[in-house]
Design a protein around this motif. Sequence first.
Motif, mmCIF file in Angstrom:
data_model
loop_
_atom_site.group_PDB
_atom_site.id
_atom_site.type_symbol
_atom_site.label_atom_id
_atom_site.label_comp_id
_atom_site.label_asym_id
_atom_site.label_seq_id
_atom_site.Cartn_x
_atom_site.Cartn_y
_atom_site.Cartn_z
ATOM 1 N N HIS A 196 0.840 -1.206 0.000
ATOM 2 C CA HIS A 196 0.000 0.000 0.000
ATOM 3 C C HIS A 196 0.874 1.255 0.000
ATOM 4 C CE1 HIS A 196 -2.571 3.114 1.914
ATOM 5 N NE2 HIS A 196 -3.533 2.529 1.245
ATOM 6 N N ARG A 197 1.912 1.255 0.829
ATOM 7 C CA ARG A 197 2.812 2.413 0.894
ATOM 8 C C ARG A 197 3.520 2.634 -0.440
ATOM 9 N NH1 ARG A 197 5.222 1.175 5.344
ATOM 10 N NH2 ARG A 197 7.041 0.095 4.522
ATOM 11 N N LEU A 198 4.012 1.567 -1.043
ATOM 12 C CA LEU A 198 4.696 1.689 -2.330
ATOM 13 C C LEU A 198 3.747 2.192 -3.408
ATOM 14 C CD1 LEU A 198 7.150 1.225 -4.166
ATOM 15 C CD2 LEU A 198 6.363 -1.135 -4.472
ATOM 16 N N ILE A 199 2.548 1.647 -3.444
ATOM 17 C CA ILE A 199 1.571 2.035 -4.465
ATOM 18 C C ILE A 199 1.301 3.536 -4.434
ATOM 19 C CG2 ILE A 199 -0.902 1.897 -5.041
ATOM 20 C CD1 ILE A 199 -0.650 -1.139 -4.240
ATOM 21 N N HIS A 200 1.087 4.081 -3.252
ATOM 22 C CA HIS A 200 0.727 5.495 -3.180
ATOM 23 C C HIS A 200 1.937 6.413 -3.361
ATOM 24 C CE1 HIS A 200 -3.497 4.861 -2.464
ATOM 25 N NE2 HIS A 200 -3.178 3.861 -1.673
ATOM 26 N N ARG A 201 3.110 5.914 -3.040
ATOM 27 C CA ARG A 201 4.327 6.676 -3.362
ATOM 28 C C ARG A 201 4.520 6.727 -4.875
ATOM 29 N NH1 ARG A 201 10.455 4.769 -1.653
ATOM 30 N NH2 ARG A 201 11.606 6.539 -2.537
ATOM 31 N N LEU A 202 4.375 5.597 -5.542
ATOM 32 C CA LEU A 202 4.493 5.541 -6.995
ATOM 33 C C LEU A 202 3.418 6.400 -7.663
ATOM 34 C CD1 LEU A 202 5.076 1.703 -7.364
ATOM 35 C CD2 LEU A 202 6.708 3.460 -8.083
ATOM 36 N N ALA A 203 2.199 6.335 -7.133
ATOM 37 C CA ALA A 203 1.094 7.096 -7.723
ATOM 38 C C ALA A 203 1.344 8.598 -7.632
ATOM 39 C CB ALA A 203 -0.218 6.726 -7.039
ATOM 40 N N ARG A 204 1.857 9.051 -6.473
ATOM 41 C CA ARG A 204 2.154 10.488 -6.322
ATOM 42 C C ARG A 204 3.221 10.929 -7.320
ATOM 43 N NH1 ARG A 204 1.780 9.149 -0.805
ATOM 44 N NH2 ARG A 204 4.047 8.972 -0.666
ATOM 45 N N GLN A 207 1.701 11.002 -10.878
ATOM 46 C CA GLN A 207 0.843 12.169 -11.097
ATOM 47 C C GLN A 207 1.660 13.444 -11.242
ATOM 48 O OE1 GLN A 207 -2.238 12.054 -11.889
ATOM 49 N NE2 GLN A 207 -2.417 9.858 -11.507
ATOM 50 N N ALA A 208 2.729 13.551 -10.452
ATOM 51 C CA ALA A 208 3.608 14.719 -10.561
ATOM 52 C C ALA A 208 4.274 14.759 -11.927
ATOM 53 C CB ALA A 208 4.659 14.688 -9.456
ATOM 54 N N MET A 209 4.688 13.597 -12.407
ATOM 55 C CA MET A 209 5.320 13.524 -13.726
ATOM 56 C C MET A 209 4.334 13.886 -14.825
ATOM 57 S SD MET A 209 6.898 10.186 -15.655
ATOM 58 C CE MET A 209 5.220 9.579 -15.938
ATOM 59 N N VAL A 210 3.121 13.353 -14.735
ATOM 60 C CA VAL A 210 2.100 13.646 -15.741
ATOM 61 C C VAL A 210 1.758 15.127 -15.741
ATOM 62 C CG1 VAL A 210 -0.301 13.253 -16.374
ATOM 63 C CG2 VAL A 210 1.140 11.313 -15.716
ATOM 64 N N SER A 211 1.639 15.705 -14.556
ATOM 65 C CA SER A 211 1.318 17.139 -14.457
ATOM 66 C C SER A 211 2.417 17.978 -15.078
ATOM 67 C CB SER A 211 1.136 17.535 -12.989
ATOM 68 O OG SER A 211 0.057 16.825 -12.400
ATOM 69 N N THR A 212 3.655 17.593 -14.852
ATOM 70 C CA THR A 212 4.783 18.321 -15.423
ATOM 71 C C THR A 212 4.764 18.221 -16.935
ATOM 72 O OG1 THR A 212 6.128 17.924 -13.474
ATOM 73 C CG2 THR A 212 7.297 18.537 -15.475
ATOM 74 N N ASP A 213 4.478 17.021 -17.455
ATOM 75 C CA ASP A 213 4.424 16.826 -18.903
ATOM 76 C C ASP A 213 3.316 17.674 -19.527
ATOM 77 O OD1 ASP A 213 6.494 15.069 -18.759
ATOM 78 O OD2 ASP A 213 5.257 13.255 -18.835
ATOM 79 N N VAL A 214 2.174 17.777 -18.828
ATOM 80 C CA VAL A 214 1.066 18.574 -19.337
ATOM 81 C C VAL A 214 1.449 20.044 -19.404
ATOM 82 C CG1 VAL A 214 -1.262 19.405 -18.850
ATOM 83 C CG2 VAL A 214 -0.733 16.971 -18.606
ATOM 84 N N VAL A 215 2.117 20.529 -18.357
ATOM 85 C CA VAL A 215 2.566 21.937 -18.323
ATOM 86 C C VAL A 215 3.571 22.194 -19.439
ATOM 87 C CG1 VAL A 215 3.837 23.637 -16.987
ATOM 88 C CG2 VAL A 215 2.105 22.227 -15.862
ATOM 89 N N ASP A 216 4.524 21.264 -19.608
ATOM 90 C CA ASP A 216 5.536 21.426 -20.654
ATOM 91 C C ASP A 216 4.900 21.437 -22.035
ATOM 92 O OD1 ASP A 216 7.472 21.533 -18.764
ATOM 93 O OD2 ASP A 216 8.116 19.441 -18.971
#
Length: 220
Positions: A196-204, A207-216
């Motif tokens: 559970h801890r790994l899943i939510h760390r990976l998910a965060r 999402q941060a990577m996807v958000s950055t790609d969208v901004v770029d």
Amino acid sequence: MKILVQPTLAGVLVILLTHPALAADQVPISSFWMLGLNDQITVVAAIVGVAVTVFGVYNGLKVARRSNRLRQAAVAKEVLRELFTDPLGHSAMQMLDWDGRTFQAGAVSLTVSWKELKPALVVHSNTSSFDVKQQFIRDCFENLFDHLLMIEHLISIGTIHYNDVRVPIQYYAAKLAEHRPTFDPFMIKYGYAKAHRLIHRLARDYQAMVSTDVVDDGAS
């Protein structure tokens, strides 16, 4: 009467190693030249020896760190291979990514939709009963969570590095995190806290990577 004290070899070595810029109130650098040629050679050799030793230790540590990273990467590659070649664990990832996919469970073909995941993954009770499809779904996600639990454990003890496993599985972790009511109770109840801890760390991170790609993409 001024008394000239002949510095010892060890004293000169300490001065040269620890006080390269000698102050006026310390033993002057000219003291080195007051030594005999053999002593001068000995002092220089000692300094060179220390320098070689320090460089050797530094280089050894650098090589050891690189060797350790290579071992971490090799272990990470193996645990990922085990995950993606596990028929049940890989089926769970396919269920996350594809609504209505058909799976082969022994001699039975099962078509699994997203809406069927939550009823299959309810916390078991004495009165719970699961049909063949639900049992298959549970088996698939138990295997997936077993793999993720082990990956997180290996990260926590330094056997593998987080970045070596992040990219291949972060998409699926994000899918799991999107549907916390479906998966969280199952993981918490059945001992998958590390997964559970790994899943939510990976998910965060995903999402941060996807958000950055969208901004770029927007900026370009």
